[in-house]
Design an enzyme around this catalytic site. Structure first.
Site, PDB file in Angstrom:
ATOM      1  N   ASP A  47     -36.978  51.474  43.992  1.00  0.00           N
ATOM      2  CA  ASP A  47     -37.051  50.564  42.780  1.00  0.00           C
ATOM      3  C   ASP A  47     -36.062  51.149  41.542  1.00  0.00           C
ATOM      4  OD1 ASP A  47     -38.759  52.435  42.430  1.00  0.00           O
ATOM      5  OD2 ASP A  47     -40.224  51.181  41.477  1.00  0.00           O
ATOM      6  N   HIS A  62     -40.820  51.687  54.813  1.00  0.00           N
ATOM      7  CA  HIS A  62     -41.693  50.702  55.182  1.00  0.00           C
ATOM      8  C   HIS A  62     -40.629  49.630  54.609  1.00  0.00           C
ATOM      9  CE1 HIS A  62     -45.080  47.886  54.550  1.00  0.00           C
ATOM     10  NE2 HIS A  62     -44.655  47.602  55.743  1.00  0.00           N
ATOM     11  N   ASP A  71     -51.050  43.804  45.646  1.00  0.00           N
ATOM     12  CA  ASP A  71     -52.081  43.788  44.775  1.00  0.00           C
ATOM     13  C   ASP A  71     -51.498  42.989  43.349  1.00  0.00           C
ATOM     14  OD1 ASP A  71     -49.604  45.278  43.737  1.00  0.00           O
ATOM     15  OD2 ASP A  71     -50.565  46.979  43.301  1.00  0.00           O
ATOM     16  N   SER A 118     -48.779  54.764  42.557  1.00  0.00           N
ATOM     17  CA  SER A 118     -48.752  55.171  40.984  1.00  0.00           C
ATOM     18  C   SER A 118     -49.845  55.810  40.388  1.00  0.00           C
ATOM     19  CB  SER A 118     -47.981  54.039  40.367  1.00  0.00           C
ATOM     20  OG  SER A 118     -48.798  52.831  40.320  1.00  0.00           O
ATOM     21  N   ASP A 121     -48.190  48.953  56.576  1.00  0.00           N
ATOM     22  CA  ASP A 121     -47.618  50.370  56.900  1.00  0.00           C
ATOM     23  C   ASP A 121     -48.737  51.159  57.167  1.00  0.00           C
ATOM     24  OD1 ASP A 121     -45.686  52.540  57.048  1.00  0.00           O
ATOM     25  OD2 ASP A 121     -46.067  53.089  54.947  1.00  0.00           O
ATOM     26  N   ARG A 145     -55.311  48.888  51.493  1.00  0.00           N
ATOM     27  CA  ARG A 145     -56.205  48.243  50.628  1.00  0.00           C
ATOM     28  C   ARG A 145     -56.658  46.816  50.924  1.00  0.00           C
ATOM     29  NH1 ARG A 145     -53.062  49.519  45.001  1.00  0.00           N
ATOM     30  NH2 ARG A 145     -51.365  48.206  46.084  1.00  0.00           N
TER      31      ARG A 145
END
Length: 444
Positions: free
Chosen positions: A287, A188, A211, A318, A144, A115
């Site tokens: 996570d 990663h 982000d 997500s 990555d 991105r």
């Protein structure tokens, strides 16, 4: 005449005998050929089976050879990347900084993939506040994959060191329907953190994603928190994020809390913690894995009341989950807090237990129906007790905070207590069934 017939019968007898003999020889010959044919068929079947076995063995060996070649290619690529990285570090003066005695507080790594537009926005936010602390926080971008736009964008900044993670191995998910992206992300993360801790010997690393925007006091916040990590081994990591950090639920930018729930989204950990986590790092969902008791082992996390990062990533792995309701309304701190003058000793394990217990004990208990209305109309902090997870979820839904639990812990909770502001500077404490006992509060 009689002799003629006798001779004729004799000849017939001889011819019959000869015919029978020939038939018997033919039968014997056919039997031998049949046996030989059967043996030939058996031999052919055996040869075919052996040929198939050899073909399977050759195929397996070819597969192993291909895998070894791929592994060799991957290692060659990694060696090439590491060589380029060393040259890049020398060029950008990181070694000179260390030689001058300016020991970094932590490396800051920005995790990126594909991105480029998001990456640009995040970099601009970081560089806005990084200039005065650049020697304390060396910047890295870890990409990555090989998206060319992301790579070009990362390499366009002289003050940022670029790392590239290339892994073309086929990923197999453990359950049907899972997104491969979560496996790639976990892989990663491990690669990047191994490189920063073990190749470059940083003592701490701050992890950001591509982000995020940061608050004006982001770097000062983590410098103050680094001292807590060194002093209190019951703290596993420090986060800049509050899951219930929406504008309507926060007020005080100076307040920090301990939490039993790993927040993520802009966080710092030390090498000693990574030494423990790296060998058993999960294949996916890293996570949520950190939120399991078996991994955090009762250690806690520091989080702010007002977030020091803002997640603007509506589009990502997500798929924008919860973005409109939970992420977009987050309040990013805009106050330049002077963390050097702040006394954070109240966050040490024993001190915080006393501090937080006193806040909960002083809060006015609320019972019955219309809890939101009652909380709005009472002056001062309030506490609401819940008996189990369904009851907590019902109360959380009424107020509009996160309802989610992981491994028996609600998001942001400390000792089962979730705290947030509600339409004023007053706090609301949602208190678990055994929270008072854990907080050593004798009477409700």
């Amino acid at each position: 005449m009689a002799n003629f017939f006798c001779d004729f019968r004799f000849l017939l007898l001889i011819a019959g005998a000869a015919f029978i003999y020939i038939q018997m020889r033919l039968f014997t010959t056919q039997s031998k050929y049949a046996d030989r044919l059967a043996s030939a068929v058996d031999l052919e079947n055996q040869c075919t089976g052996q040929m198939r076995l050899l073909i399977d063995q050759i195929s397996m060996q070819q597969g192993e050879i291909t895998a070894l070649k791929e592994e060799q290619t991957r290692r060659d690529e990694e060696c090439s990347q590491l060589g380029a990285l060393v040259q890049d570090l020398e060029k950008k003066g990181l070694q000179r900084v260390t030689a001058m005695g300016q020991v970094p507080v932590a490396a800051v790594v920005l995790m990126a993939c594909n991105r480029a537009d998001y990456l640009e926005r995040t970099i601009q936010s970081i560089l806005k506040y990084h200039g005065s602390v650049s020697s304390k926080y060396p910047l890295f971008i870890s990409q990555d994959g090989s998206n060319p736009q992301v790579k070009d964008k990362a390499l366009s900044y002289d003050k940022i060191t670029y790392m590239q993670h290339l892994d073309n191995r086929k990923i197999r998910t453990e359950r049907p329907g899972e997104l491969i992206a979560y496996y790639k992300i976990a892989n990663h993360y491990k690669w990047a953190l191994d490189a920063l801790f073990y190749k470059h010997n940083f003592s701490k690393v701050v992890i950001l994603e591509d982000d995020m925007e940061i608050a004006p006091d982001f770097f000062e916040y983590f410098e103050a928190a680094a001292d807590l990590l060194d002093k209190d081994k019951s703290i596993m990591a420090v986060s800049s994020w509050n899951d219930n950090g929406q504008k309507q639920f926060v007020k005080d930018p100076y307040v920090l809390y301990r939490s039993d729930f790993f927040p993520g989204l802009g966080w710092m950990l030390s090498r000693s913690t990574w030494d423990e986590l790296s060998p058993k790092w999960p294949k996916a969902y890293w996570d949520d894995w950190l939120r399991l008791q078996e991994n955090h082992k009762g250690r806690q996390f520091i989080r702010p009341e007002v977030c020091r990062t803002y997640n603007f990533g509506e589009h990502g792995s997500s798929l924008g989950q919860f973005f409109k309701q939970y992420l977009e309304p987050i309040k990013l701190n805009d106050v330049k807090v002077d963390w050097k003058t702040m006394n954070l000793s109240y966050l040490m394990e024993d001190n915080f237990l006393k501090y937080f217990s006193s806040l909960v004990k002083k809060a006015t208990p609320l019972h019955g129906q219309d809890l939101v209305l009652k909380a709005r109309n009472i002056q001062g902090d309030v506490r609401i007790h819940y008996k189990n997870q369904p009851e907590f979820e019902n109360i959380a839904q009424q107020f509009g905070i996160f309802q989610e639990w992981k491994d028996g812990v609600p998001r942001t909770a400390y000792k089962g207590v979730v705290v947030f502001r509600y339409e004023s500077s007053n706090r609301v404490f949602l208190v678990g069934p055994d929270s008072l006992q854990q907080l050593k509060i004798e009477s409700a």
